[in-house]
Design a protein around this motif. Structure first.
Motif, PDB file in Angstrom:
ATOM      1  N   LEU A  77       4.678   2.587  -1.914  1.00  0.00           N
ATOM      2  CA  LEU A  77       3.589   2.985  -1.028  1.00  0.00           C
ATOM      3  C   LEU A  77       4.143   3.808   0.140  1.00  0.00           C
ATOM      4  O   LEU A  77       5.234   3.558   0.641  1.00  0.00           O
ATOM      5  N   SER A  78       3.342   4.798   0.585  1.00  0.00           N
ATOM      6  CA  SER A  78       3.813   5.651   1.676  1.00  0.00           C
ATOM      7  C   SER A  78       2.757   5.811   2.764  1.00  0.00           C
ATOM      8  O   SER A  78       2.979   5.449   3.919  1.00  0.00           O
ATOM      9  N   ALA A  79       1.596   6.383   2.479  1.00  0.00           N
ATOM     10  CA  ALA A  79       0.586   6.692   3.499  1.00  0.00           C
ATOM     11  C   ALA A  79      -0.553   5.693   3.442  1.00  0.00           C
ATOM     12  O   ALA A  79      -0.828   5.089   2.396  1.00  0.00           O
ATOM     13  N   ILE A  80      -1.253   5.536   4.591  1.00  0.00           N
ATOM     14  CA  ILE A  80      -2.389   4.622   4.637  1.00  0.00           C
ATOM     15  C   ILE A  80      -3.355   5.086   5.712  1.00  0.00           C
ATOM     16  O   ILE A  80      -2.954   5.635   6.747  1.00  0.00           O
ATOM     17  N   ASP A  81      -4.671   4.917   5.468  1.00  0.00           N
ATOM     18  CA  ASP A  81      -5.708   5.175   6.465  1.00  0.00           C
ATOM     19  C   ASP A  81      -6.886   4.279   6.144  1.00  0.00           C
ATOM     20  O   ASP A  81      -6.874   3.538   5.138  1.00  0.00           O
ATOM     21  N   ILE A  82      -7.933   4.319   6.972  1.00  0.00           N
ATOM     22  CA  ILE A  82      -9.042   3.378   6.868  1.00  0.00           C
ATOM     23  C   ILE A  82     -10.359   4.123   6.864  1.00  0.00           C
ATOM     24  O   ILE A  82     -10.450   5.285   7.258  1.00  0.00           O
ATOM     25  N   GLU A  83     -11.393   3.445   6.432  1.00  0.00           N
ATOM     26  CA  GLU A  83     -12.787   3.891   6.557  1.00  0.00           C
ATOM     27  C   GLU A  83     -13.555   2.651   6.992  1.00  0.00           C
ATOM     28  O   GLU A  83     -13.884   1.792   6.182  1.00  0.00           O
ATOM     29  N   VAL A  84     -13.795   2.553   8.321  1.00  0.00           N
ATOM     30  CA  VAL A  84     -14.234   1.297   8.915  1.00  0.00           C
ATOM     31  C   VAL A  84     -15.643   0.929   8.486  1.00  0.00           C
ATOM     32  O   VAL A  84     -15.941  -0.251   8.264  1.00  0.00           O
ATOM     33  N   SER A  85     -16.529   1.903   8.356  1.00  0.00           N
ATOM     34  CA  SER A  85     -17.931   1.585   8.085  1.00  0.00           C
ATOM     35  C   SER A  85     -18.102   0.811   6.785  1.00  0.00           C
ATOM     36  O   SER A  85     -19.022   0.009   6.665  1.00  0.00           O
ATOM     37  N   SER A  86     -17.226   1.043   5.823  1.00  0.00           N
ATOM     38  CA  SER A  86     -17.312   0.311   4.548  1.00  0.00           C
ATOM     39  C   SER A  86     -16.244  -0.758   4.431  1.00  0.00           C
ATOM     40  O   SER A  86     -16.177  -1.452   3.420  1.00  0.00           O
ATOM     41  N   GLY A  87     -15.398  -0.895   5.454  1.00  0.00           N
ATOM     42  CA  GLY A  87     -14.346  -1.901   5.399  1.00  0.00           C
ATOM     43  C   GLY A  87     -13.271  -1.562   4.395  1.00  0.00           C
ATOM     44  O   GLY A  87     -12.660  -2.478   3.825  1.00  0.00           O
ATOM     45  N   SER A  88     -13.025  -0.263   4.164  1.00  0.00           N
ATOM     46  CA  SER A  88     -12.089   0.160   3.114  1.00  0.00           C
ATOM     47  C   SER A  88     -10.781   0.652   3.707  1.00  0.00           C
ATOM     48  O   SER A  88     -10.715   1.092   4.861  1.00  0.00           O
ATOM     49  N   ILE A  89      -9.744   0.581   2.869  1.00  0.00           N
ATOM     50  CA  ILE A  89      -8.471   1.215   3.187  1.00  0.00           C
ATOM     51  C   ILE A  89      -8.145   2.184   2.061  1.00  0.00           C
ATOM     52  O   ILE A  89      -8.557   1.993   0.903  1.00  0.00           O
ATOM     53  N   PHE A  90      -7.419   3.263   2.408  1.00  0.00           N
ATOM     54  CA  PHE A  90      -6.934   4.233   1.426  1.00  0.00           C
ATOM     55  C   PHE A  90      -5.420   4.311   1.576  1.00  0.00           C
ATOM     56  O   PHE A  90      -4.910   4.396   2.702  1.00  0.00           O
ATOM     57  N   TYR A  91      -4.691   4.281   0.442  1.00  0.00           N
ATOM     58  CA  TYR A  91      -3.242   4.351   0.513  1.00  0.00           C
ATOM     59  C   TYR A  91      -2.717   5.136  -0.673  1.00  0.00           C
ATOM     60  O   TYR A  91      -3.390   5.279  -1.708  1.00  0.00           O
ATOM     61  N   SER A  92      -1.508   5.670  -0.492  1.00  0.00           N
ATOM     62  CA  SER A  92      -0.895   6.466  -1.557  1.00  0.00           C
ATOM     63  C   SER A  92       0.337   5.769  -2.083  1.00  0.00           C
ATOM     64  O   SER A  92       1.015   5.035  -1.359  1.00  0.00           O
TER      65      SER A  92
END
Length: 1560
Positions: A1317-1332
């Motif tokens: 795993l390297s990168a990570i960010d969020i999308e708060v309105s849906s409670g989601s995380i995105f990662y690579s």
């Protein structure tokens, strides 16, 4: 003693012996009769008839002095002893027995206990003798109790009445009405109650063992001692506060608002129903029954009037001016005014008059920095016969009031928290009431009958107490305002005299009440209006046309040329310019044109040169632009040119007086120009420059009137050449040197040097010459002194006036018109400037040169000027500035802010009166508009606290106290008797059990002070309890210990001719310099005098013959451990690249040294140790103790006294440091690049506020974005803890770690089958995380708990370095290191687009701000051309924002509220930030140990978090300066991406997209 006196003395002894013998023999029988030539005493003694009524107690029972004795009346300046002898008032409490019965030395400024009372040893307070040893602590320190209590010695005393135990053994006491005889300390004799205050309200008749009270006319006796005034119930109290005057009865009832205005002080005329009051800088009067008809009194020259006193007999008003430091009189009869007290007074505070007896009393608060302490003085009402009452235990007497009937003075002390009283001679002191609970912060005091009334800032109301003590009763509570003055309206307060001394008086100008015995019993004195003096007939007045003109800090003043035989008064009314808001005043240079009586003077605080006329009410600004520190000015009275030096600009300039807009700098690139002098008869000017460095010495120069032909005529053996003056008859130039403390003179070529001697001089500033005498001002001596041209016959003309600056002699004969000067006729035919200049270099003939102002140049005729388009006009205002009517330029934000920033008030013209605030503003009760976000933030933004009303509760920090008005203050301010909250909720009855926090000492008065202040020689507790039972004081370092008092002074003040110790011991046993000799620390020039030893071999010739720089001197080099400046100076290496110009030529801050901007700054009041991040208190610098690392707060420069000369050039405070003089500004101001303070923009650089910072005049305000709350510190924005979860997410090898934001309390998300795993960010309105995952070459989405893992991008990617989620439009952006692209897709992976693929080599970090007003994408590229770029979210408008000083830009993150981008460089090991456009770049942190390989960043609130892939750790610190650095976690397996989770990280905004992405 003469033979005759000896014989008389022996005879007296013999007679007394015989009488004692016979009395002993017949002690039980009647007295034996005396012979006819002897007097029979009541005790049977016989004495000579000649000894009757001779003021001596020859009988022993005083019966020879009480029978039919008639004594002469003492004058008002005399004291009547108990034996009825009259002595000078100056002999009271001087330690000598001039009375013969020592009565003038009794009770001097101390407390005197009555019979039946006992004095507490620590403070002298009296307690009933019955309370001693009763197991209750009645003394503050409990000295009345203890294990030593006993009746030891009672059996031996044989007490006449009784014996009582005390902590020191038994003592005798008597029954009521009797006292212990001082002759044997056991016998009881009658106590004369009438000789002691407090038994009767007014008059008293003594009887054996008792007394009888009676009352003065107009009063009736109520009970045994109380006197009630006629119509007592009609008494009214008048009380002032910030915006009105309130009247009430004696119990606080029947309250009425009588006048809606701001009032500093009031005074009443009971007979005529008039009131007088101070409103800012004006004094008004009106009838009590009709306020609408108020009138401004025509009083001129007011700076800051603060107190009033009315003489109802002479119909004169006394007013005290706190800034002008004077007390004046205004006569209502003819509207004339004059000064009566302005000499030897440092901080006048309050006053009161008794015209019945002819006395004026006033408080002088003194100055803490000198040996001149607080005092209360008495004077005749014309200002003569001044007497220091010599009271001890005074700290801050806020107000005084008088009991005219009993002739007693009362005062209230806000630091000692008590009310005291003495008689008019300063004797018989009594404490009425004391303690921080009852009198926490008294402001104003008055009296009616036997009641004292006062206002209290902490109680926020009015109180009263009996003059005999008891419990205070609060009679009035204000609604929020702090009460100020309090006055009593009743006829008994202004009794009708037996006669009106000023009726039918012969005075031409003013009749002033004096003491009843003064002026041969007339009881008045004739006085003249300001600018006039009495003729020998002492009735008529003549104008003063010759006087000494000088500048003091707050006023330009004039005094007579000769010392007064009686007392000192001014020769002119003070000249005072307008003050610009909070800046105050500081007048320095002064000159005049006698022809039209015009005065010119500079104000270095307000950056202006004024022009005023003698007798005018207010001077006008003459020069207002492009000036800084004008310390010298001189007028050419023939050509009407004004020359001035500007210390900060390093220039000599000239303006045309008749057209002040015409200006030219005629000498530039100077060091520290100080004084300037023009000789229009010769066509030359002289000026001094006291800069001393490796490139030049201090010097005095001569130039032509146009500034050409500058010649240094003296440049040897000069230290600080201050003032200059000319002897026109002898053609000699005189100057004062404040470094060498001397006066010297030469001819106009600098030859034939003479040094004056035989006079005292310590720090001279200005000098003037008149006929055969020299006059000079001296800062240390606080005096104007006169000597003759040989230096002898010294006379002190004026003393006790601080910071006296420039000085001139005003005399029309000193400014003759010369027919030889071409500028006399038609301005020399010049269109603008006419400059007198010598012809052919000779001073014998004079010609002229024409000159032009800025923006113009001479035509070919060399007379007329024409526009010069190539030269800018310095009088024009830049964009964003407001041009005042007088041409001054000020910030536009200063308009209509109720401050006179223009100095002509034009910035306050045409301001709206009925102001309607904008929708986002709050309208205060006073009409002002403030931001709504400032409501209930604890600050008085409105100025009337209306923005802090009805506020919800707040939560304060543990070390803070929460006030009832929602303010938070430090716990150490609680129960200090001061109203720190503003609503007094930090003070009250609960303070009785108050205790101080750790590391603080609790004073007896409940105040808390730091423990290190205990036993330091200062009265930090106010009640001196911090200095009780302390070991002997031993001053260390560069401080000298005073001999007889607990006080430390600087070593440099020891034996300098000025008393700095309160016991004057610093000027005792001082060594004197031998004739033609030098001190041990000086070098003797072969030609000339002495120079400091440190000047030898310094590369500059200071001796005229160069003997201080012989060939044997080594080439100046710096020893090991020092950095050599380009100018040869040596400084500590830690001072290199610290942001300060320590070298003087800025070579220690050169770019060649790769000096970075200073990353660190100490808070106000502290000093940064060179080469370190340590701050120490400014008071610890140059104190002789090594407080900084390597002792850099001390050096030999500490002894150079750089601040002594002209305050170091500083406009405000100057501090001596190892680097020399450093200037310090008041809060809200900063140095403007010179030594002048101006408004500080606290918002630049960032860091004082978490988010939005709004600069205000003298302060700032912080605001927060939606979702944040401003904490009680009013700076920090905190995200809501109730609307969202808060945590950190870190991508680490095969998993995502979730942790608390405050501490590393973590868990791994349940992700499976991940590789790298390297990168990570969020999308708060849906409670989601995105990662690579760079191993799987995919982008995933999951919940923040690690569930519902879904592939978003699964093909066409390689090494995804970073991802960024656009939470508004629903897109995801990423950088691909191998593909060398920046791409975008919907959050579900659809509609994928390559956004950037050209001119990109190694893309790394990526961030997005999709909000309104931004909509930017940022990425970093550490490839062939390292940079950070910005582009629109659609790939348009691509712009590089950072291209320099960057090598390996790894991580990016955005501070959304502040619109800043942060970036880390993994090769250069720093974290910087800048604005979205690349401007405002700042270094947050740089450290190759703590930053080894920063990979990713994220920001939450005021902290920045980052991962370090080399150190395998996660760290955090403050986002502005990286303070509070903390390693949150270490030994993390390859931590890379990091993000903070909270709703504020993705604030709401409008979505410009016309369709909605739906993803599951």
């Amino acid at each position: 003693m003469s033979a005759n006196e000896a014989n008389i003395f022996i005879r007296k002894l013999w007679i007394i012996f015989i009488q004692c013998y016979f009395i002993q023999q017949i002690s039980t029988q009647a007295c034996l009769p005396c012979s006819e030539d002897l007097f029979q005493c009541k005790n049977c003694r016989c004495i000579s008839n000649q000894w009757l009524c001779d003021h001596n107690n020859d009988c022993g029972d005083n019966s020879d002095e009480s029978t039919n004795c008639t004594y002469p009346v003492c004058s008002g300046s005399e004291y009547r002893c108990k034996n009825e002898r009259c002595i000078s008032q100056d002999w009271i409490c001087d330690g000598s027995d001039e009375c013969g019965d020592n009565s003038e030395e009794e009770n001097c400024g101390t407390y005197h206990c009555r019979p039946g009372e006992w004095a507490c040893p620590s403070n002298g307070h009296c307690i009933p003798i019955r309370n001693i040893c009763d197991s209750n602590r009645d003394c503050d320190k409990g000295e009345d109790e203890g294990v030593t209590c006993s009746t030891t010695g009672c059996s031996k005393l044989s007490c006449d009445h009784g014996c009582r135990q005390t902590p020191t053994g038994g003592i005798c006491y008597c029954s009521t009405g009797f006292k212990i005889s001082p002759e044997d300390n056991r016998t009881c004799v009658d106590f004369n109650e009438c000789k002691s205050w407090g038994f009767c309200d007014q008059t008293c008749e003594n009887t054996e063992g008792s007394y009888k009270c009676s009352c003065a006319q107009g009063y009736t006796l109520s009970g045994n001692r109380t006197c009630k005034a006629a119509k007592s119930a009609e008494m009214k109290l008048y009380i002032t506060n910030d915006d009105n005057i309130v009247t009430m009865d004696t119990n606080g009832g029947d309250t009425q608002e009588t006048l809606l205005t701001s009032v500093e002080d009031i005074e009443l005329d009971v007979k005529n129903n008039r009131m007088f009051w101070i409103d800012q800088t004006k004094i008004y009067t009106a009838s009590i029954n009709d306020w609408s008809a108020k009138q401004e009194l025509p009083i001129k020259g007011l700076a800051r009037p603060s107190a009033l006193a009315y003489d109802w007999i002479g119909n004169n008003l006394y007013y005290l001016d706190k800034d002008a430091i004077r007390i004046d009189i205004f006569a209502f009869k003819n509207n004339l005014q004059r000064n009566i007290i302005s000499d030897n007074i440092r901080a006048p505070h309050c006053m009161a008059v008794d015209p019945i007896h002819g006395y004026l009393f006033f408080v002088d608060a003194g100055r803490k920095s000198t040996a001149n302490s607080v005092k209360i003085e008495r004077a005749f009402m014309d200002g003569s016969h001044r007497l220091d009452l010599k009271l001890t235990k005074l700290l801050m007497p806020q107000s005084i009031t008088l009991d005219i009937t009993t002739q007693r003075l009362f005062w209230i002390d806000s630091h000692l928290d008590q009310i005291d009283t003495v008689d008019y001679n300063g004797l018989d002191r009594r404490t009425i009431i004391s303690g921080g609970i009852q009198v926490p912060s008294g402001l104003a005091l008055n009296m009616f009958e036997d009641q004292l009334y006062w206002t209290d800032a902490t109680k926020m109301g009015a109180l009263r107490v009996s003059v005999y003590g008891g419990e205070a009763k609060q009679i009035y509570q204000s609604s929020g305002n702090i009460l100020k003055s309090i006055k009593v309206f009743h006829p008994s307060k202004q009794p009708v005299p037996e006669r009106y001394p000023c009726d039918n008086n012969p005075c031409q100008h003013m009749c002033v009440i004096s003491h009843t015995t003064d002026n041969s019993g007339l009881g008045y004195r004739c006085m003249c209006s300001a600018g006039y003096q009495l003729l020998p007939d002492q009735k008529n007045c003549t104008k003063i046309d010759k006087f000494i003109l000088f500048a003091s800090m707050h006023a330009v003043r004039g005094i007579p040329l000769e010392q007064s035989m009686t007392y000192s008064v001014d020769a002119i009314q003070p000249i005072i310019g307008p003050s610009r808001g909070r800046n105050g005043r500081n007048y320095v240079a002064v000159d005049y044109i006698a022809e039209n009586e015009t005065i010119y003077f500079s104000d270095v605080r307000n950056l202006v040169i004024y022009q005023g006329t003698l007798g005018d009410s207010e001077p006008k600004p003459l020069v207002v632009n492009s000036i800084r520190t004008v310390e010298g000015l001189s007028v050419d009275w023939i050509s009407k040119n004004l020359y001035f030096t500007d210390y900060a600009r390093g220039t000599v300039s000239v303006v045309r007086i008749e057209q002040p807009g015409d200006r030219r700098d005629i000498v530039t690139d100077l060091g520290n120009p100080r004084s300037i002098l023009v000789n229009p008869i010769k066509g030359i000017i002289f000026f001094s420059d006291w800069l001393r460095n490796s490139m030049q010495n201090a010097y005095i120069a001569r130039a032509y009137g146009d500034g050409s032909n500058v010649t240094k005529i003296r440049e040897h053996q000069l230290g600080w050449p201050n003032g200059l003056c000319i002897d026109f008859e002898a053609d000699r130039l005189y100057w004062v040197d404040a470094y060498f403390d001397r006066i010297q003179s030469t001819d106009f070529d600098g030859e034939n040097l003479k040094t004056l001697g035989n006079h005292a001089i310590t720090h001279p500033f200005g000098i003037a010459l008149y006929k055969d005498d020299i006059y000079f001002t001296d800062w240390r001596m606080e005096a104007i002194l006169k000597i003759n041209k040989n230096g002898g016959k010294q006379t002190k003309l004026r003393s006790g006036v601080g910071k006296m600056m420039g000085i001139k002699i005003f005399d029309k004969d000193l400014q003759p018109m010369s027919s030889q000067n071409p500028c006399t006729r038609r301005n020399g035919d010049c269109s603008h400037f006419c400059f007198p200049v010598p012809v052919a270099g000779s001073l014998l003939r004079i010609g002229r040169h024409c000159g032009c102002p800025y923006g113009m140049k001479l035509k070919e005729d060399q007379r007329s000027c024409e526009p010069n388009p190539d030269e800018p006009n310095p009088n024009s205002c830049k964009a964003g500035l407001f041009r005042c009517d007088n041409g001054r330029c000020i910030p536009q934000s200063y308009q209509c802010d109720k401050d006179n920033d223009c100095l002509d008030n034009s910035d306050e013209k045409d301001c709206p009166t009925d102001l309607t605030c904008a929708a986002n503003k709050f309208q205060c009760d006073n009409g002002r508009c403030v931001s709504k976000v400032w409501l209930c933030d604890g600050d008085n933004d409105c100025g009337d606290m209306s923005d802090e009303k009805d506020c919800p509760g707040k939560t304060c920090r543990p070390d803070e106290f929460r006030c009832n008005n929602s303010l938070c203050i430090m716990q150490t301010l609680k129960c200090d008797t001061d109203n720190d909250c503003g609503d007094s909720s930090d003070e009250g009855d609960f303070c009785a059990d108050h205790s101080c926090p750790p590391e603080y000492f609790q004073c007896d008065n409940k105040r808390c002070i730091p423990e290190h202040l205990v036993c330091n020689g200062g009265m930090d507790c106010f009640d001196q309890s911090d200095e009780y039972k302390c070991p002997p004081l031993n001053c260390t370092g560069r401080r000298w210990t005073c001999k007889g008092v607990r006080q430390c002074i600087s070593n440099k003040y020891h034996c300098d001719g000025v008393n700095d110790c309160t016991d004057a011991s610093d000027e005792e046993d001082c060594a004197t310099r031998a004739p033609d000799g030098c001190h041990d620390n000086e070098f003797k020039c072969e030609v000339g005098g002495c120079i400091p030893e440190k000047w030898k071999c310094d590369g500059q010739e200071d001796c005229e013959d160069g003997t201080d720089e012989p060939s044997s001197c080594a080439t100046p080099t710096c020893h090991a451990g020092r950095f050599r400046c380009d100018n040869g100076r040596c400084v500590f290496p830690g001072w290199v690249c610290d942001g300060d110009d320590d070298c003087g030529d800025n070579s220690d801050e050169a770019q060649s040294l790769t000096c970075a901007p200073p990353p660190f700054k100490c808070p106000a009041g502290q000093w940064e140790c060179p080469g370190s991040r340590k701050c120490i208190n400014i008071t610890m610098v140059c104190d002789g103790s090594l407080d900084c690392p390597e002792g850099h707060d001390e050096s030999p420069v500490c002894n150079s006294e750089s601040c002594r000369l002209d305050n170091g050039g500083c406009s405000h405070k100057c501090v001596q440091t190892p680097r020399g003089a450093e200037c310090v500004c008041p809060e809200g101001q900063e140095l403007n690049g010179t030594k002048v303070c101006e408004d500080k923009n606290e918002c630049d650089p960032p860091g004082i506020c978490s988010q939005t910072c709004i600069n205000t005049k003298g302060s700032f305000k912080c605001q927060c974005d939606d979702g944040y709350t401003l904490l009680p510190d009013k700076r920090t924005c905190q995200a809501s803890r109730n609307t969202s979860q808060i945590f950190l997410l870190v991508a680490a090898r095969t998993t995502v770690i979730r942790s608390s934001i405050e501490a590393w309390i973590y868990r791994q998300l349940p992700l499976v089958n991940q590789k790298s795993l390297s990168a990570i960010d969020i999308e708060v309105s849906s409670g989601s995380i995105f990662y690579s995952d760079t191993g799987l070459k995919k982008i995933f989405r999951a919940t923040y708990n690690g569930t519902n893992v879904t592939e978003v991008i699964s093909t066409g990617v390689d090494v995804i370095e970073d991802i960024a989620v656009d939470w508004i439009a629903g897109n995801i952006y990423w950088t691909d290191y191998r593909m060398e692209t920046v791409e975008v897709a919907n959050l579900n992976g659809d509609n994928r687009v390559v956004l950037i693929s050209t001119n990109i080599t190694n893309p790394r970090g990526v961030e997005v701000d999709p909000r309104d007003g931004s909509r930017f994408l940022f990425w970093s590229d550490w490839g062939q051309n390292p940079k950070i770029e910005r582009v629109g979210l659609d790939g348009s408008d691509r712009t590089p924002i950072i291209t320099e000083k960057i090598y390996w830009p790894n991580a990016l993150t955005l501070d959304y509220p502040n619109k800043r981008i942060y970036f880390a460089d993994a090769r250069l090991d720093f974290i910087d930030y800048c604005n979205y456009d690349g401007s405002g770049r700042q270094r947050m942190f740089s450290n190759d140990h703590f930053l080894r390989h920063p990979h990713a960043l994220t920001i939450f609130e005021d902290r920045i978090y980052w991962t370090d892939r080399a150190a395998n750790r996660i760290s955090r610190c403050n986002k502005f300066n990286c303070t509070e650095r903390t390693v949150m976690a270490s030994s993390i397996a390859r931590p890379l991406g990091i993000v903070a989770y909270h709703t504020v990280r993705q604030p709401k905004a409008s979505n410009p997209c016309v369709f909605v992405f739906i993803y599951s």
